[in-house]
Design an enzyme around this catalytic site. Structure first.
Site, PDB file in Angstrom:
ATOM      1  N   ARG A 171      19.886  37.074  33.745  1.00 16.63           N
ATOM      2  CA  ARG A 171      18.879  36.498  34.644  1.00 16.63           C
ATOM      3  C   ARG A 171      18.736  34.998  34.410  1.00 16.63           C
ATOM      4  NH1 ARG A 171      14.655  39.559  36.824  1.00 16.63           N
ATOM      5  NH2 ARG A 171      13.068  38.084  36.158  1.00 16.63           N
ATOM      6  N   ARG A 175      23.656  26.237  31.616  1.00 15.16           N
ATOM      7  CA  ARG A 175      24.073  25.076  32.400  1.00 15.16           C
ATOM      8  C   ARG A 175      24.566  23.957  31.509  1.00 15.16           C
ATOM      9  NH1 ARG A 175      18.978  24.537  35.031  1.00 15.16           N
ATOM     10  NH2 ARG A 175      19.125  26.063  36.696  1.00 15.16           N
ATOM     11  N   ARG A 250       7.983  49.257  30.206  1.00 14.63           N
ATOM     12  CA  ARG A 250       7.389  48.385  29.201  1.00 14.63           C
ATOM     13  C   ARG A 250       6.035  47.948  29.739  1.00 14.63           C
ATOM     14  NH1 ARG A 250       7.608  48.295  24.005  1.00 14.63           N
ATOM     15  NH2 ARG A 250       7.491  46.193  23.120  1.00 14.63           N
ATOM     16  N   ARG A 281       4.704  34.837  25.254  1.00 17.63           N
ATOM     17  CA  ARG A 281       4.510  33.515  25.868  1.00 17.63           C
ATOM     18  C   ARG A 281       3.033  33.213  26.057  1.00 17.63           C
ATOM     19  NH1 ARG A 281       8.097  35.307  31.225  1.00 17.63           N
ATOM     20  NH2 ARG A 281       7.063  37.294  31.518  1.00 17.63           N
ATOM     21  N   GLU A 301       0.583  36.583  26.383  1.00 20.79           N
ATOM     22  CA  GLU A 301       1.163  37.821  26.911  1.00 20.79           C
ATOM     23  C   GLU A 301       1.774  38.623  25.760  1.00 20.79           C
ATOM     24  OE1 GLU A 301       3.432  37.051  30.521  1.00 20.79           O
ATOM     25  OE2 GLU A 301       4.816  38.639  29.963  1.00 20.79           O
ATOM     26  N   TYR A 349      14.202  46.197  38.379  1.00 22.12           N
ATOM     27  CA  TYR A 349      13.644  44.950  37.847  1.00 22.12           C
ATOM     28  C   TYR A 349      13.687  43.899  38.954  1.00 22.12           C
ATOM     29  CZ  TYR A 349      13.095  41.451  34.009  1.00 22.12           C
ATOM     30  OH  TYR A 349      12.676  40.464  33.159  1.00 22.12           O
ATOM     31  N   ASP A 351      12.377  40.894  41.464  1.00 24.08           N
ATOM     32  CA  ASP A 351      11.481  39.754  41.608  1.00 24.08           C
ATOM     33  C   ASP A 351      10.857  39.786  43.006  1.00 24.08           C
ATOM     34  OD1 ASP A 351      11.625  38.632  39.095  1.00 24.08           O
ATOM     35  OD2 ASP A 351      13.443  37.489  39.555  1.00 24.08           O
TER      36      ASP A 351
END
Ligand code: FAD
Ligand code: UDP
Length: 368
Positions: A171, A175, A250, A281, A301, A349, A351
Site C-alpha cells: 500500500r 520512491r 482487527r 499513531r 490510536e 481492506y 479505502d
C-alpha cells in the site's frame, strides 16, 4: 411506508447506494446501530476543529469520475498526507523516499540509495517474497524494515510480520525522489468542514428515512420478511451466524485529548514505529485543515484484538481468512434478497474511493 430497500449501515457504502437509489425514485430505509451517521468516516467539531472520530481519513483517488462524484457533496482542500515516523525519538519522513534514505544512511542520490537497498536485499537472500517481512526487506532493505516497519506492523496486526500477507506493505509507495506525499494518486484532499456533511447530503432525499441506534440483529427475521431487498454493510460472518467460524478482524481504541496549546506535534500524523509504544499513531486533527485555533485536539490510536461485540475496523485478509470468506460469499451468492457491500460486507481492506466505486457499481447493476 413501503420501502424498496433496507440499507444496513450508514457508512460510505450504504449512503452512496442510498443516494443512487433515491435518484432512481426508490424508497429507502437506512438503519445504523451507532448513534450517528457515516460509519468510520464520521467527523465532529470540537474546539472548532473537525475531529476524525475513527482515525485519520484522507481522501485520495486516481479516478476522475470518483473525484468529481465526491466533490458534489463537499469542497476539498489541498491537504497532502505526509506522515512522520518516530522511531525511538529518531524522526524520518514517510513514505519511504530519498528523505528517509538520506536520514538513515546519509546517501544523497537515487543510485546510492538503490545500491544500499540492493546490498541489504542480497544479504537477506530473498528470491520470491512469501510474506510481509520478506516483501518489505526486498522493497526497502533490512534497516528500514527494522526501524520503520516491523514494530509498527506487528502491533497494528497483532501478528508476526512473517505471518502477514505482502499486499499490506505494498500500500505504501517507495520512491527515489525527495517527495513525502504518502499517496501516488492524482487527486487528494480533506473535505472542508469534515466528512459528515457528505453523508448528510447523500441521505437528504425525502425518499430516504434514517433510524440510528438500530441494530439489524435485533430484528433480523422481521427485516427479511418486510423488505424485498436489503443492502447489508455489516460483518458478513455475523449475518450468517458465524456458521463457518469467525473471520478475523482487527479492532482499535481511540484516546482523544484537548490540549491548551496551539501546536502539539507539528504534523497531522506521526507514526510510532517501535514495538514498545502501545499506540501506532497520534493524529493532530487541526493540521488536516491548516487550523490556527488556540487549542488543539489529538488522538492516540491503539490497535487491539477483535472479539465479538467490538467494532471491526480492519479485515485480516490472509489466505486462511480469505478462504473462509469465500465460503460466506458462496452463501451470499446463493440468494438474491440481500446484497453484501463495503469493507465488512465484502471483507476487503477498501479505502474510501474504492468503497464509492464499488457502491456505484452495485447501483449500476440494480438500476440500469
Ligand atoms: P463502515 O464505515 O464501517 O460503515 C458500516 C456501518 O454499518 C457502520 O456505521 C456500522 O455502525 C453499521 N453497522 C454494522 N453492523 C450493523 C448492524 N448489525 N446493524 C446496524 N448497523 C450496522 N480510507 C481512505 O480512503 N483514506 C484513509 O485515510 C483511511 N483511513 C482509515 C483509517 C482507519 C483507522 C480506518 C479504520 C479506516 C480508514 N479508511 C481510510 C477506510 C474507510 O474508513 C473505509 O473505506 C470506509 O469508511 C468504509 O465504508 P463502509 O460503509 O464500507 O463501512
Ligand atoms: N506501515 C508500517 N510503518 C508505517 C506505516 C505503515 O510498517 O509507519 C505498514 C503497516 O503494516 C500498515 C501498512 O503499512 O498496516 C499499511 O499502512 P497504511 O498507512 O496504509 O494503513 P492504514 O492507514 O490503512 O491503517
Amino acid at each position: 411506508m413501503n420501502y424498496d430497500y433496507l440499507i444496513v449501515g450508514s457508512g460510505l457504502f450504504g449512503s452512496t447506494f442510498a443516494y443512487e437509489a433515491a435518484k432512481h425514485g426508490k424508497r429507502v430505509k437506512v438503519i445504523d446501530k451507532r448513534d450517528h451517521l457515516g460509519g468510520n468516516i464520521y467527523t465532529e467539531e470540537v474546539e472548532q476543529i473537525q475531529i476524525h472520530k475513527y482515525g485519520a481519513h484522507i481522501f485520495h483517488t486516481n479516478n476522475k469520475d470518483i473525484w468529481d462524484y465526491v466533490n458534489q457533496f463537499a469542497e476539498f482542500n489541498r491537504y497532502t498526507n505526509s506522515p512522520i515516523a518516530n522511531y525511538k525519538d529518531e524522526i524520518y519522513n514517510l513514505p519511504f523516499n530519498m528523505n528517509t534514505f538520506n536520514k538513515l544512511w546519509g546517501v544523497k542520490t537515487p543510485d546510492e540509495a538503490q545500491a544500499k537497498i540492493e546490498e541489504q536485499r542480497k544479504a537477506a537472500n530473498i528470491e520470491k517474497p512469501r510474506n510481509l517481512e520478506e516483501q518489505a526487506i526486498s522493497l526497502v532493505g533490512t534497516d528500514i524494515y527494522q526501524k520503520l516497519i516491523k514494530g509498527y506492523t506487528e502491533k497494528q496486526w497483532g501478528k508476526k510480520a512473517t505471518e502477514l500477507p505482502s499486499f499490506i506493505i505494498k500500500r505504501l509507495p517507495v520512491r527515489f525522489t525527495y517527495d513525502n506525499n504518502y499517496f501516488n494518486d492524482r487527486y487528494q484532499g480533506i473535505p472542508i468542514g469534515g466528512y459528515t456533511q457528505i453523508i448528510e447530503k447523500m441521505l437528504a432525499s425525502d425518499l430516504i428515512t434514517v433510524e440510528l441506534n438500530c441494530d439489524f440483529f435485533e430484528r433480523k427475521e422481521d427485516y427479511l420478511r418486510m423488505y424485498p431487498k436489503i443492502i447489508y454493510t455489516g460483518m458478513i460472518d455475523q449475518f450468517f451466524d458465524y456458521q463457518y467460524g469467525e473471520l478475523e478482524y482487527r479492532s482499535l481504541q481511540f484516546e482523544t485529548s484537548i490540549l491548551d496549546q496551539a501546536n502539539y506535534q507539528g504534523n497531522a500524523v506521526i507514526n510510532y514505529t517501535d514495538a514498545e509504544t502501545p499506540y501506532t499513531r497520534i493524529i493532530e486533527h487541526k493540521h488536516f485543515e491548516f487550523g490556527t485555533q488556540k487549542k488543539t485536539v489529538i488522538t492516540r490510536e491503539y490497535p487491539k484484538a477483535w472479539t465479538r461485540g467490538d467494532e471491526a475496523y480492519y479485515p485480516t485478509n490472509d489466505d486462511k481468512n480469505n478462504k473462509t470468506y469465500q465460503k460466506y460469499k458462496k452463501l451470499a451468492d446463493s440468494q438474491s434478497q440481500v446484497l453484501f457491500g463495503g469493507r465488512l460486507g465484502m471483507y476487503k481492506y477498501y479505502d474510501m474511493h474504492q468503497v464509492i466505486a464499488s457502491a456505484l457499481s452495485f447501483a449500476e447493476k440494480e438500476f440500469n
